[in-house]
Design a protein around this motif. Structure first.
Motif, PDB file in Angstrom:
ATOM      1  N   PRO A 320       0.822  -1.217   0.000  1.00  0.00           N
ATOM      2  CA  PRO A 320       0.000   0.000   0.000  1.00  0.00           C
ATOM      3  C   PRO A 320       0.856   1.268   0.000  1.00  0.00           C
ATOM      4  CG  PRO A 320       0.063  -0.985   2.190  1.00  0.00           C
ATOM      5  CD  PRO A 320       0.763  -1.951   1.284  1.00  0.00           C
ATOM      6  N   ILE A 321       0.309   2.319  -0.576  1.00  0.00           N
ATOM      7  CA  ILE A 321       0.950   3.626  -0.471  1.00  0.00           C
ATOM      8  C   ILE A 321       0.784   4.102   0.963  1.00  0.00           C
ATOM      9  CG2 ILE A 321       0.860   6.033  -1.219  1.00  0.00           C
ATOM     10  CD1 ILE A 321      -0.206   5.038  -3.912  1.00  0.00           C
ATOM     11  N   PRO A 322       1.862   4.453   1.644  1.00  0.00           N
ATOM     12  CA  PRO A 322       1.731   4.899   3.036  1.00  0.00           C
ATOM     13  C   PRO A 322       0.736   6.054   3.152  1.00  0.00           C
ATOM     14  CG  PRO A 322       4.044   4.586   2.474  1.00  0.00           C
ATOM     15  CD  PRO A 322       3.277   4.454   1.191  1.00  0.00           C
ATOM     16  N   SER A 323      -0.169   5.960   4.090  1.00  0.00           N
ATOM     17  CA  SER A 323      -1.210   6.984   4.233  1.00  0.00           C
ATOM     18  C   SER A 323      -0.616   8.346   4.546  1.00  0.00           C
ATOM     19  CB  SER A 323      -2.194   6.574   5.331  1.00  0.00           C
ATOM     20  OG  SER A 323      -1.512   6.418   6.576  1.00  0.00           O
ATOM     21  N   TYR A 324       0.570   8.359   5.191  1.00  0.00           N
ATOM     22  CA  TYR A 324       1.138   9.653   5.555  1.00  0.00           C
ATOM     23  C   TYR A 324       1.622  10.445   4.348  1.00  0.00           C
ATOM     24  CZ  TYR A 324       5.793   7.313   5.542  1.00  0.00           C
ATOM     25  OH  TYR A 324       6.934   6.628   5.208  1.00  0.00           O
ATOM     26  N   PHE A 325       1.778   9.807   3.182  1.00  0.00           N
ATOM     27  CA  PHE A 325       2.119  10.564   1.976  1.00  0.00           C
ATOM     28  C   PHE A 325       1.067  11.640   1.696  1.00  0.00           C
ATOM     29  CE2 PHE A 325       5.006   7.450  -0.605  1.00  0.00           C
ATOM     30  CZ  PHE A 325       5.889   7.417   0.468  1.00  0.00           C
ATOM     31  N   PHE A 326      -0.181  11.364   2.069  1.00  0.00           N
ATOM     32  CA  PHE A 326      -1.263  12.296   1.786  1.00  0.00           C
ATOM     33  C   PHE A 326      -1.494  13.274   2.939  1.00  0.00           C
ATOM     34  CE2 PHE A 326      -1.999   8.550  -0.817  1.00  0.00           C
ATOM     35  CZ  PHE A 326      -2.181   9.131  -2.068  1.00  0.00           C
ATOM     36  N   HIS A 327      -0.528  13.305   3.852  1.00  0.00           N
ATOM     37  CA  HIS A 327      -0.586  14.263   4.951  1.00  0.00           C
ATOM     38  C   HIS A 327       0.580  15.255   4.912  1.00  0.00           C
ATOM     39  CE1 HIS A 327      -3.858  12.342   7.345  1.00  0.00           C
ATOM     40  NE2 HIS A 327      -3.462  11.268   6.675  1.00  0.00           N
ATOM     41  N   PHE A 328       1.409  15.172   3.861  1.00  0.00           N
ATOM     42  CA  PHE A 328       2.461  16.169   3.701  1.00  0.00           C
ATOM     43  C   PHE A 328       1.795  17.442   3.173  1.00  0.00           C
ATOM     44  CE2 PHE A 328       5.193  12.279   3.102  1.00  0.00           C
ATOM     45  CZ  PHE A 328       5.973  12.467   4.235  1.00  0.00           C
ATOM     46  N   LEU A 329       1.493  18.343   4.038  1.00  0.00           N
ATOM     47  CA  LEU A 329       0.614  19.458   3.703  1.00  0.00           C
ATOM     48  C   LEU A 329       1.210  20.420   2.681  1.00  0.00           C
ATOM     49  CD1 LEU A 329      -0.872  20.254   7.235  1.00  0.00           C
ATOM     50  CD2 LEU A 329      -1.733  18.707   5.454  1.00  0.00           C
ATOM     51  N   ARG A 330       2.523  20.394   2.509  1.00  0.00           N
ATOM     52  CA  ARG A 330       3.153  21.297   1.543  1.00  0.00           C
ATOM     53  C   ARG A 330       3.452  20.616   0.211  1.00  0.00           C
ATOM     54  NH1 ARG A 330       7.593  24.521   5.377  1.00  0.00           N
ATOM     55  NH2 ARG A 330       6.212  24.768   7.174  1.00  0.00           N
ATOM     56  N   LEU A 331       3.005  19.396   0.053  1.00  0.00           N
ATOM     57  CA  LEU A 331       3.335  18.618  -1.135  1.00  0.00           C
ATOM     58  C   LEU A 331       2.752  19.264  -2.394  1.00  0.00           C
ATOM     59  CD1 LEU A 331       4.922  15.953  -1.357  1.00  0.00           C
ATOM     60  CD2 LEU A 331       2.729  14.776  -1.587  1.00  0.00           C
ATOM     61  N   SER A 332       3.629  19.486  -3.390  1.00  0.00           N
ATOM     62  CA  SER A 332       3.177  20.002  -4.689  1.00  0.00           C
ATOM     63  C   SER A 332       3.295  18.948  -5.782  1.00  0.00           C
ATOM     64  CB  SER A 332       3.990  21.243  -5.081  1.00  0.00           C
ATOM     65  OG  SER A 332       5.363  20.933  -5.248  1.00  0.00           O
ATOM     66  N   THR A 333       4.219  17.987  -5.643  1.00  0.00           N
ATOM     67  CA  THR A 333       4.391  16.925  -6.632  1.00  0.00           C
ATOM     68  C   THR A 333       4.468  15.578  -5.936  1.00  0.00           C
ATOM     69  OG1 THR A 333       5.577  18.349  -8.196  1.00  0.00           O
ATOM     70  CG2 THR A 333       5.904  15.979  -8.417  1.00  0.00           C
ATOM     71  N   LEU A 334       3.563  14.671  -6.326  1.00  0.00           N
ATOM     72  CA  LEU A 334       3.596  13.288  -5.834  1.00  0.00           C
ATOM     73  C   LEU A 334       3.551  12.375  -7.048  1.00  0.00           C
ATOM     74  CD1 LEU A 334       3.533  11.195  -3.561  1.00  0.00           C
ATOM     75  CD2 LEU A 334       1.032  11.381  -3.550  1.00  0.00           C
ATOM     76  N   SER A 335       4.675  11.724  -7.349  1.00  0.00           N
ATOM     77  CA  SER A 335       4.788  10.865  -8.525  1.00  0.00           C
ATOM     78  C   SER A 335       5.174   9.461  -8.086  1.00  0.00           C
ATOM     79  CB  SER A 335       5.824  11.425  -9.502  1.00  0.00           C
ATOM     80  OG  SER A 335       5.889  10.634 -10.659  1.00  0.00           O
ATOM     81  N   LEU A 336       4.250   8.523  -8.247  1.00  0.00           N
ATOM     82  CA  LEU A 336       4.458   7.132  -7.826  1.00  0.00           C
ATOM     83  C   LEU A 336       4.210   6.156  -8.976  1.00  0.00           C
ATOM     84  CD1 LEU A 336       2.535   7.336  -4.411  1.00  0.00           C
ATOM     85  CD2 LEU A 336       4.974   7.695  -4.807  1.00  0.00           C
ATOM     86  N   SER A 337       4.135   6.640 -10.193  1.00  0.00           N
ATOM     87  CA  SER A 337       3.791   5.814 -11.355  1.00  0.00           C
ATOM     88  C   SER A 337       4.831   4.723 -11.613  1.00  0.00           C
ATOM     89  CB  SER A 337       3.675   6.701 -12.595  1.00  0.00           C
ATOM     90  OG  SER A 337       2.631   7.624 -12.460  1.00  0.00           O
ATOM     91  N   PHE A 338       4.390   3.689 -12.335  1.00  0.00           N
ATOM     92  CA  PHE A 338       5.246   2.588 -12.780  1.00  0.00           C
ATOM     93  C   PHE A 338       5.946   1.897 -11.610  1.00  0.00           C
ATOM     94  CE2 PHE A 338       4.809   5.370 -16.456  1.00  0.00           C
ATOM     95  CZ  PHE A 338       4.456   4.470 -17.456  1.00  0.00           C
ATOM     96  N   ASN A 339       5.124   1.465 -10.655  1.00  0.00           N
ATOM     97  CA  ASN A 339       5.564   0.594  -9.580  1.00  0.00           C
ATOM     98  C   ASN A 339       4.555  -0.545  -9.484  1.00  0.00           C
ATOM     99  OD1 ASN A 339       8.011   1.643  -7.942  1.00  0.00           O
ATOM    100  ND2 ASN A 339       6.814   3.511  -8.297  1.00  0.00           N
ATOM    101  N   ASN A 340       4.477  -1.176  -8.334  1.00  0.00           N
ATOM    102  CA  ASN A 340       3.473  -2.216  -8.125  1.00  0.00           C
ATOM    103  C   ASN A 340       2.706  -1.951  -6.829  1.00  0.00           C
ATOM    104  OD1 ASN A 340       2.092  -4.552  -8.924  1.00  0.00           O
ATOM    105  ND2 ASN A 340       3.392  -5.852  -7.644  1.00  0.00           N
ATOM    106  N   PHE A 341       2.460  -0.669  -6.550  1.00  0.00           N
ATOM    107  CA  PHE A 341       1.651  -0.323  -5.390  1.00  0.00           C
ATOM    108  C   PHE A 341       0.255  -0.916  -5.547  1.00  0.00           C
ATOM    109  CE2 PHE A 341       4.643   3.363  -5.066  1.00  0.00           C
ATOM    110  CZ  PHE A 341       5.122   3.080  -3.793  1.00  0.00           C
ATOM    111  N   SER A 342      -0.335  -1.308  -4.436  1.00  0.00           N
ATOM    112  CA  SER A 342      -1.667  -1.926  -4.463  1.00  0.00           C
ATOM    113  C   SER A 342      -2.555  -1.260  -3.414  1.00  0.00           C
ATOM    114  CB  SER A 342      -1.558  -3.420  -4.206  1.00  0.00           C
ATOM    115  OG  SER A 342      -0.920  -3.663  -2.958  1.00  0.00           O
TER     116      SER A 342
END
Length: 525
Positions: A320-342
């Motif tokens: 799974p994508i760690p839930s805390y990735f969506f709590h980085f309040l200053r995040l402008s770019t989140l790129s996780l493509s071409f992996n095997n996240f589920s």
């Protein structure tokens, strides 16, 4: 007051951020009356003179000169050797001129030289080794952005004063010597876009004063040294090399001032170093195009993190994508493509990330749920890039309130029904990229109009009826649909400059219009 009366003047600064020009005869006359000058700054002043003549004038008029800064002065040609008569000279900055010459050997004769900046001067030939050997006082050496300048780094001696070494975008090659560890005062090492090879020396770990390290776009191989003792580091860029091995989390734990790390486009393997998510100053994490694998573990003080860019794309990450990735309040770019996240992702989570401009989740094993409440869709961040290809989407994400979305990729999903009219307005103007291919789309909402668009891909759907014509498009793929109309005659005028057009695998009728077929995919199969 006339300058000629300022006979005791020791510093003259006529630098300008704007384009100004001083006729060099007038300037030479002025300098002859200011023989006591020790510092001369003319940065940005167009004096349009050849460097040979300028060197002679300076050396005869200003015997006490210590600082000479002529950045962007339209100097041309090689520097005259008479400049070496200025034995007190400690700083030479000729950045952004058109010297078009080799680096002169006589620069090694300055016994007090601390700063030598000849970047962006169209220098060529081989950098003289004698400068490294004889100028022991040198603190800053900047030869960057001289693409035809070759050279190799010497064996550095102990107690050298070098603090800043910049050779970016030159033709320097060879190894980074183990003796680089003798440069105990080194703050900045910028040797990116060169031709260095071999391993990165472990002695780099001795440089406790190092703040900025850029070794990107070379041919370095092997593992990276430990950075654990380099507590002043703020910037690490090792991207676009051939580095390998496991990157240990312990290597970064003590780098509390680190704000940028780029290890992309290498062959690192093993786990993502989890310590990166704990560092209190880190703003950019770029680890794409490697062989990192496994799950991302650990927790983070995400609400306090300044992280703005997180790119882990094109690896072998899973789970799974760690839930805390969506709590980085200053995040402008989140790129996780071409992996095997589920796992499942609800787009409603985006309302937390009001600074987000780029979200890329394509080509994983994710299921993205686009069903959100009206209040959530209205509070979405204003995105510039949204890539959700192959994310098991059942419907269009609610992007009606977007006004600056330039790249949208929803291809290889299960979106059915008609294409809504609002999707043509999400960019607020010219659309750069839209890919809705490989879905189950059957048509267009009535009274639609496709605007100017650079890349439009609707292939492999179930679109029916007449062919819709964009106002303008460079790449246009309607292949593998069920369009059944005749080919509109005006299509030739609309796409006179198109680079790619495909209408193949449809049920079209009528003659082909007059189109320059040299640049265009066959219209029909």
């Amino acid at each position: 007051m006339e300058f000629s009366r300022l006979t005791r003047l020791i510093k003259l600064d006529l630098s300008s951020e704007y384009f100004i020009r001083i006729e060099h005869p007038d300037l030479f006359a002025l300098l002859r009356n200011l023989s006591g000058l020790t510092e001369l700054y003319l940065d940005g002043v167009d004096i349009s003179v050849n460097a040979y003549e300028w060197g002679q004038a300076i050396s005869s008029a200003l015997p006490n000169l210590r600082v000479l800064s002529l950045r962007g002065c339209s100097l041309s040609g090689p520097i005259d050797s008479s400049l070496q008569n200025l034995q007190f000279l400690s700083e030479i900055n000729l950045d952004s001129n058109i010297l078009s010459a080799p680096v002169p050997d006589f620069l090694a004769n300055f016994s007090n030289l601390k700063v030598l900046i000849l970047s962006s001067c169209f220098l060529y030939g081989t950098f003289p080794d004698i400068i490294f050997e004889r100028v022991q006082t040198l603190e800053t050496l900047d030869m960057s952005y001289n693409s035809q300048l070759t050279g190799r780094l010497p064996d550095f001696q102990k107690n050298q004063s070098l603090r800043n070494l910049a050779l970016s975008s030159t033709n320097f090659s060879g190894y980074l010597p183990e003796s680089v560890g003798n440069l105990m005062e080194l703050r900045r090492l910028e040797i990116d876009e060169c031709h260095f090879s071999g391993p990165i020396p472990n002695a780099l770990a001795n440089l406790s004063q190092l703040v900025y390290l850029d070794l990107s776009e070379n041919n370095f191989i092997g593992p990276i040294p430990s950075f654990q003792g380099l507590k002043k580091l703020t910037h690490i860029d090792l991207s676009r090399n051939a580095l390998t091995g496991v990157v240990l989390s312990t290597q970064f734990e003590s780098l509390l001032d680190l704000y940028h790390i780029d290890l992309s486009q290498n062959s690192f393997n093993g786990s993502i170093p989890s310590s990166l998510f704990f560092l209190p100053s880190l703003q950019k994490i770029l680890l794409s195009d490697n062989k990192f694998s496994g799950q991302i573990t650990g927790f983070s003080n995400e609400s306090l993190s300044p992280l703005g860019t997180l790119d882990l794309s094109r690896n072998k990450l899973e789970g799974p994508i760690p839930s805390y990735f969506f709590h980085f309040l200053r995040l402008s770019t989140l790129s996780l493509s071409f992996n095997n996240f589920s796992g499942d992702i609800d787009l409603e989570i985006l309302q937390r990330l009001q600074n987000l401009s780029t979200l890329e989740l394509s080509h994983n094993s994710l299921t993205v749920n686009a069903s959100v409440s009206n209040s959530s869709s209205s509070s979405f961040p204003q995105l510039k890039t949204l890539k959700l290809a192959s994310c098991k989407l059942q419907k269009f994400p609610p992007l009606m309130n977007q006004s600056g979305l330039l790249e949208l990729d929803l291809s290889k999903n299960q979106i059915s029904g008609v294409i809504p009219n609002w999707i043509w307005n999400v960019s607020g103007g010219d659309q750069v990229y839209m890919n809705l291919s490989c879905n189950l789309l059957v048509g267009f909402q009535p009274e639609f109009s496709i605007p100017v668009i650079d890349f439009l891909d609707l292939h492999s759907n179930k679109l029916q009826g007449e062919i819709p014509i964009p106002e303008s498009a460079n790449y246009w793929d309607y292949s593998r649909n069920s369009f059944s109309s005749s080919i509109p005659a005006e299509i030739g005028n609309k796409i006179a400059c198109v680079n790619f057009l495909s209408l193949s695998d449809n049920m079209l009728s009528g003659p082909h219009p007059s189109i320059n077929m040299q640049w265009i995919h066959p219209l029909c199969s």
